[in-house]
Design a protein around this motif. Structure first.
Motif, short mmCIF file in Angstrom:
data_model
loop_
_atom_site.label_atom_id
_atom_site.label_comp_id
_atom_site.label_asym_id
_atom_site.label_seq_id
_atom_site.Cartn_x
_atom_site.Cartn_y
_atom_site.Cartn_z
N GLU A 173 -29.57 97.39 22.95
CA GLU A 173 -30.46 97.08 21.84
C GLU A 173 -30.95 98.45 20.82
O GLU A 173 -31.10 99.50 21.52
N GLY A 174 -31.11 98.45 19.49
CA GLY A 174 -31.37 99.43 18.71
C GLY A 174 -30.08 100.38 18.40
O GLY A 174 -29.09 99.94 18.62
N ASN A 175 -30.52 101.59 17.86
CA ASN A 175 -29.46 102.33 17.37
C ASN A 175 -28.86 103.29 18.32
O ASN A 175 -29.43 103.68 19.27
N VAL A 176 -27.63 103.16 18.42
CA VAL A 176 -26.85 104.20 19.20
C VAL A 176 -26.49 105.55 18.64
O VAL A 176 -26.08 105.60 17.66
N PRO A 177 -26.90 106.68 19.42
CA PRO A 177 -26.92 108.07 18.57
C PRO A 177 -25.23 108.18 18.50
O PRO A 177 -24.49 107.70 19.16
N ASP A 178 -25.10 109.12 17.39
CA ASP A 178 -23.54 109.34 17.14
C ASP A 178 -22.94 110.08 18.41
O ASP A 178 -21.85 109.91 18.25
N LYS A 179 -23.84 111.01 18.97
CA LYS A 179 -23.14 111.57 20.16
C LYS A 179 -23.91 111.24 21.52
O LYS A 179 -25.00 111.39 21.46
N VAL A 180 -22.91 110.96 22.33
CA VAL A 180 -23.67 110.77 23.95
C VAL A 180 -22.69 111.43 24.60
O VAL A 180 -21.54 112.05 24.52
N ASN A 181 -23.61 112.10 25.68
CA ASN A 181 -22.90 112.70 26.91
C ASN A 181 -23.00 111.81 28.14
O ASN A 181 -23.87 111.19 28.18
N CYS A 182 -22.01 111.94 28.99
CA CYS A 182 -21.94 111.09 30.05
C CYS A 182 -21.69 111.81 31.33
O CYS A 182 -20.80 112.83 31.40
N TYR A 183 -22.38 111.58 32.42
CA TYR A 183 -22.18 111.77 33.72
C TYR A 183 -21.97 110.78 34.73
O TYR A 183 -22.35 109.55 34.60
N GLU A 184 -21.10 111.03 35.91
CA GLU A 184 -21.29 109.92 36.75
C GLU A 184 -21.16 110.68 37.95
O GLU A 184 -20.55 111.84 38.31
N SER A 210 -32.21 105.77 23.73
CA SER A 210 -32.47 105.76 25.20
C SER A 210 -31.51 106.44 25.87
O SER A 210 -30.33 106.53 25.47
N THR A 211 -31.74 106.83 27.41
CA THR A 211 -30.85 107.27 28.05
C THR A 211 -30.60 106.01 29.20
O THR A 211 -31.59 105.36 29.63
N PHE A 212 -29.41 105.81 29.51
CA PHE A 212 -29.23 104.61 30.60
C PHE A 212 -28.38 105.16 31.88
O PHE A 212 -27.84 106.13 31.58
N VAL A 213 -28.87 104.44 32.91
CA VAL A 213 -28.21 104.64 34.36
C VAL A 213 -27.89 103.48 34.57
O VAL A 213 -28.76 102.52 34.86
N GLU A 214 -26.55 103.26 34.81
CA GLU A 214 -26.15 102.28 35.33
C GLU A 214 -25.47 102.51 36.74
O GLU A 214 -24.74 103.30 37.05
N ILE A 215 -25.74 101.50 37.75
CA ILE A 215 -25.34 101.54 39.11
C ILE A 215 -24.44 100.37 39.49
O ILE A 215 -24.99 99.16 39.18
#
Length: 481
Positions: free
Chosen positions: A263-274, A463-468
Motif C-alpha cells: 500500500e502507498g508509494n514505493v520509493p524510487d530506490k530500495v536496498n535489499c538484504y537477505e 515503509s521497510t518490509f521484512v518477509e520470512i
C-alpha cells in the motif's frame, strides 16, 4: 481461568533451577564406557592424502588444488574411515576458549580436519574441500567416495556460528550435491539454544577434558533429525544496514511475495538484504539490548570471558536500556511496537495473507522456530490440548513448517517469562510472515536473528518490509539422544 500452560509446567511457586554444566555433562554422558583415544582417532581420521588434498584445495580456493596428492598416492589399501569428521571452531566464542579446544581436538582427530573459522570459512570447505572429494569419488577413488558419503560436521561455537555453517552446507541442497553432512554441536556461545534443542547441553565444561572424546563419539552415532530454516528478506527505502551481521547479505533484487500488495508509494530506490535463520527472529527491545551487548563485547573483549560473565553483562545492559522498570509511554523510543508495525501472516496450509493485530504495549516480537530461547527458556510454553484447539494452534516442533510468534511487554512481564512463571503473549503460528515498519517518532528499529543483531534505519515517508518464508529444504542435525 485455566492457564494455557500444562499443569506440569505451570506452578507459579516453582522456578526452574538450571545448571548448564550439569546439563552438558549429562548430555555428553560422562558416566559409561571409557573411550580409547587411539581407537577414536582411527574412526574419525581420514587418510593423510585425503586430508592434505582437501586442505590444499581450500587454501588455493580451487577444487583441483589438491590433485597432486591423488597422483602421488593410491587409495589401494588406504583405510576407509568409519566415521570421518571435520570440526569448525569459532575461537571468539565461549570466552575465547576456542584455541584450547582446538588443540585438544587436533590431538583426537588430526590437524587438517579441525578448522578455525578465522582461517577457513565454511563456504570454502563446501565449495573447494568437499568438491575435491566429489571430483575424485567420481574418478573412481573408493576412499574419497566413502569419506564424502559418510562425513559428519561438528561446530564448536554459539548459535550464530552454527547457523553460519548450516547456511553454507545449504548450498549443497541448492546444487544437488547430496548427501548433506549432518551437524553436531559443542556449545561455546552464551545462549546455545540450538545446542540445547538437540541434546548437546547449554555450555562446555573445560574442566572435563574426557568429555570431548565422548562428544565426538556421540557425534558419530547420534540419530539424524530435521530442522526447518527460514529465509528472511529486508527491503528498505534507500540507505543501508550499518555493520550487518555475517548472516545478512546485500542483494540486488528483492523477492517479496507479489500476492500481498504494498500500500502507498514505493520509493524510487530500495536496498535489499537477505539471510537465513534457524532459531528465531526478533524485533524490538530485546534486539536493542543484544545490539548493545554485541558492540560492548567487541569493543571490550576482556569483559566477556565466559558464558556466566556474558550473562551478567547482558542483564546489566538490559537495565540501562530501559528493559526493566521503565514505563512504555515515558519515552517515544520505548513505546509499544503497535505504533510502528503491521503484521501479515499465512497460517498453516493456507495460501492467503491475513493481517493480525499487534498487541498493545508489546515492546518485542519474536518469531520462534525452536522450543528454546534465551538460554533454554520456553516462552511459548507447553500448551494444553484444549487451549491449542481454542486458538487454532498445533504443538510446536522444529520441523513442522511453522513459526511461533509471541510478544514481550514491560520489564516485569519479560522477567516472569524468562523464569518461566508465565508464558509470553501468544500472537500466532505462521508459515510465512511479513512485517511492515514505518518510522513515526522512531528513527531506528533493532532486529536480530539467531543472536546476531543489527540497527535498522527507518523512514517516516516509506515503509521497510521484512518477509520470512520457510526454506524448501531442511537442515540435518545430529541429536545426542
Amino acid at each position: 481461568m485455566d492457564s494455557p500452560t500444562s499443569a506440569g509446567n505451570s506452578s507459579a511457586t516453582r522456578i526452574v533451577a538450571r545448571s548448564s554444566m550439569m546439563d552438558w555433562i549429562r548430555a555428553c554422558g560422562l558416566a559409561g564406557v571409557r573411550i580409547d583415544k587411539e581407537q577414536l582417532r582411527r574412526r574419525l581420521s581420514m587418510p593423510q592424502y585425503l586430508r592434505l588434498a582437501m586442505l590444499d584445495s581450500i587454501r588455493k580456493k580451487d577444487a583441483d588444488g589438491g590433485d597432486h596428492h591423488f597422483r602421488s598416492s593410491s587409495s589401494d589399501g588406504a583405510p576407509i574411515p568409519e566415521a570421518p569428521m571435520v570440526v569448525f571452531i569459532n575461537s571468539r566464542s565461549g570466552g575465547r576458549h576456542g584455541p584450547v579446544l582446538k588443540e585438544r581436538l587436533q590431538e583426537l582427530i588430526s590437524e587438517e580436519q579441525v578448522f578455525d573459522l578465522l582461517d577457513v570459512k565454511p563456504h570454502e570447505f563446501v565449495r573447494y574441500g568437499l568438491a575435491c572429494l566429489e571430483k575424485w569419488a567420481s574418478n573412481g577413488d573408493i576412499c574419497a567416495k566413502e569419506t564424502r558419503r559418510n562425513i559428519r560436521v561438528v561446530v564448536a561455537g554459539g548459535d550464530g556460528t552454527v547457523g553460519w555453517v548450516l547456511g553454507c552446507l545449504g548450498e549443497l541442497h541448492q546444487k544437488g550435491r547430496d548427501p548433506v553432512p549432518p551437524v553436531a554441536i559443542i556449545p561455546l556461545g552464551t545462549g546455545n539454544d540450538l545446542s540445547r534443542s538437540f541434546g548437546w547441553g547449554g555450555s562446555f565444561p573445560f574442566a572435563w577434558r574426557s568429555a570431548i572424546k565422548k562428544t565426538l563419539q556421540r557425534a558419530t552415532t547420534g540419530p539424524i533429525c530435521r530442522l526447518d530454516s527460514w529465509h528472511l528478506v529486508v527491503q528498505m527505502p534507500g540507505g543501508e544496514v550499518i555493520d550487518p551481521p555475517h548472516s545478512l547479505k546485500a542483494t540486488e533484487e528483492c523477492h517479496l511475495d507479489q500476492t500481498l500488495e504494498i500500500e502507498g508509494n514505493v520509493p524510487d530506490k530500495v536496498n535489499c538484504y537477505e539471510g537465513v535463520f534457524y532459531n528465531y527472529f526478533s524485533i524490538g527491545m530485546d534486539a536493542q539490548v543484544a545490539y548493545g551487548f554485541h558492540h560492548l563485547r567487541n569493543e571490550k573483549p576482556y569483559l566477556a570471558q565466559g558464558p556466566i560473565s556474558n550473562k551478567m553483562i547482558y542483564s546489566s545492559y538490559s537495565c540501562t536500556q530501559g528493559w526493566f522498570l521503565t514505563p512504555c509511554m515515558s519515552d517515544p523510543s520505548l513505546r509499544g511496537l503497535k505504533n510502528i508495525l503491521r503484521i501479515h501472516i499465512k497460517r498453516a496450509r493456507c495460501s492467503e495473507w491475513e493481517q493480525i493485530p499487534v498487541p498493545k504495549s508489546v515492546r518485542a516480537i519474536v518469531a520462534l522456530n525452536l522450543h528454546n530461547y534465551g538460554s533454554g527458556r520456553n516462552p511459548w510454553g507447553k500448551l494444553k490440548p484444549d487451549y491449542l484447539e481454542k486458538r487454532g494452534f498445533v504443538e510446536a516442533h522444529a520441523d513442522d513448517g511453522l513459526l511461533e510468534i509471541f510478544g514481550l511487554k514491560q520489564g516485569w512481564h519479560a522477567s516472569f517469562v524468562m523464569v518461566e512463571l508465565i508464558t509470553a503473549k501468544h500472537i500466532a503460528q505462521a508459515s510465512s510472515i511479513r512485517l511492515e515498519l514505518r518510522g513515526g517518532e522512531w528513527k531506528d528499529a533493532f532486529m536480530q536473528m539467531d543472536g546476531e543483531p543489527w540497527k535498522q534505519a527507518m523512514s517516516q515517508e516509506h515503509s521497510t518490509f521484512v518477509e520470512i518464508k520457510r526454506v524448501p529444504y531442511q537442515s540435518q542435525m545430529i541429536s545426542k539422544e
